[in-house]
Design a protein around this motif. Structure first.
Motif: not given
Lengths: 235, 235
Positions: B218-222, B225, B229
């Protein structure tokens, strides 16, 4: 900014906040927000929810807020990182917060230039600023704990064994080591070296503390890229 | 710079190069190199090996070089990336080269600001400069192919199906999708959206071309990144 992060000082009532700082500017300039707009909000260290913009003028924004959702889970990880150069440090702090690392130890190493310890980016407020940018990016509300250890040997000999107890201890290190494991659910203590890597003495000390080297392939990655790649592989 | 990357113009004999540019400065200032020092070298598009510094003065460095080692394997991947903002573009190009992506398509999307297409960082020389920094970091000699596609629909409708044929087509996209797969060895075509994500119409078009959404949590990454990932997870 994917989450508007609020702290206690912003609240003028239980469900009302007033903002005057960079978050106001961001709303005006990036989101071009208007009265009535809804946005995701989070309470630092607490729940996430929704805010409704009541009023936005040149000097302040007022929002009605409600909170009903837990922030995302953190990784079961303690990350030891040789102190990166100042510019990289700022990005790494954002990445660490965004990826969900709950505890970061910034550690000395033979290959860390002494001047890196003098950077103003290590001041608590500067560290906190970068961590908050990472939380806002990833939509999380809980600041990672950041521990600063200027002396390698006493930390690794005296404190690391207890810190790593009960976890899988790993050193991300280029070389003829086993491949970095994948899809773990157990707790991990992971050490990532400086540009140029840990020196053999440091690897030896980390091994004595229960950490073992693993590798990601023959490519040498920048610290920030290595952190992201190792975490994405491990969990 | 973990590899001194040489191109044809540097050679004054089959085993001899002279350098006068940023690589000279880097040797002087960062490596504080001296005559007799040995360093890793690579021939752009060719083999890697060792160089011995014969002479270093204010204006030039002369090295004797030999080549005997293949560069590291590339990933079996075509990466489609919505054009990032200029500052991010530079870092992403380095990351893409460092991680071993052989082919990158920079693509338009509804959420790519039109001004991003005007950046001088998209000029071929500027792109090449960042790719070379990535190769020098990771120790690779082979430039990725970079394809620039300013129009989403014709590319995705007319060219993407052939480009993705025979590969596993994936869209890295936050949402209720299957988890991103791990440890693949088959070829992959991976699409990563802009800040804010692909719009539903774009996801639909990418699906019609054979790509399916997967998520990393659920994390929004740049963007940078997220690229790292996803690649670390997939391969």
């Amino acid at each position: 900014m994917n989450l508007l992060l609020l702290d206690d000082a912003d609240f003028v009532a239980a469900d009302r906040v007033i903002l005057r700082d960079r978050r106001l500017t961001h709303m005006q300039e990036v989101h071009r927000a208007e009265s009535g707009d809804r946005m995701r909000v989070g309470r630092l260290g607490g729940l996430m929810g929704e805010g409704r913009l009541l009023r936005l003028d040149a000097n302040e924004a007022e929002l009605q807020v409600s909170f009903d959702q837990a922030p995302p889970a953190k990784l079961p990880l303690t990350l030891l990182l040789a102190l990166p150069r100042p510019k990289m440090l700022r990005r790494v702090l954002q990445t660490v917060a965004a990826m969900g690392v709950p505890r970061l130890v910034l550690l000395n190493s033979y290959r860390v230039e002494k001047s890196f310890w003098q950077t103003p980016f290590l001041e608590p407020d500067a560290v906190r600023e970068q961590l908050i940018l990472g939380l806002e990016q990833a939509r999380d509300t809980v600041l990672p704990e950041v521990i600063i250890e200027k002396r390698f040997k006493p930390f690794v000999e005296d404190r690391l064994p207890a810190l790593a107890a009960g976890s899988l201890g790993l050193i991300g290190h280029p070389g003829p080591w086993p491949e970095c494991p994948r899809a773990l659910s157990e707790p991990v203590t992971l050490a990532i070296g400086p540009e140029g890597g840990w020196i053999p003495y440091e690897v030896e000390k980390l091994r004595e503390a229960g950490l073992n080297p693993v590798q990601l392939g023959e490519r040498i990655l920048r610290v920030e890229t290595a952190v992201t790649a190792l975490l994405a592989r491990l969990f």
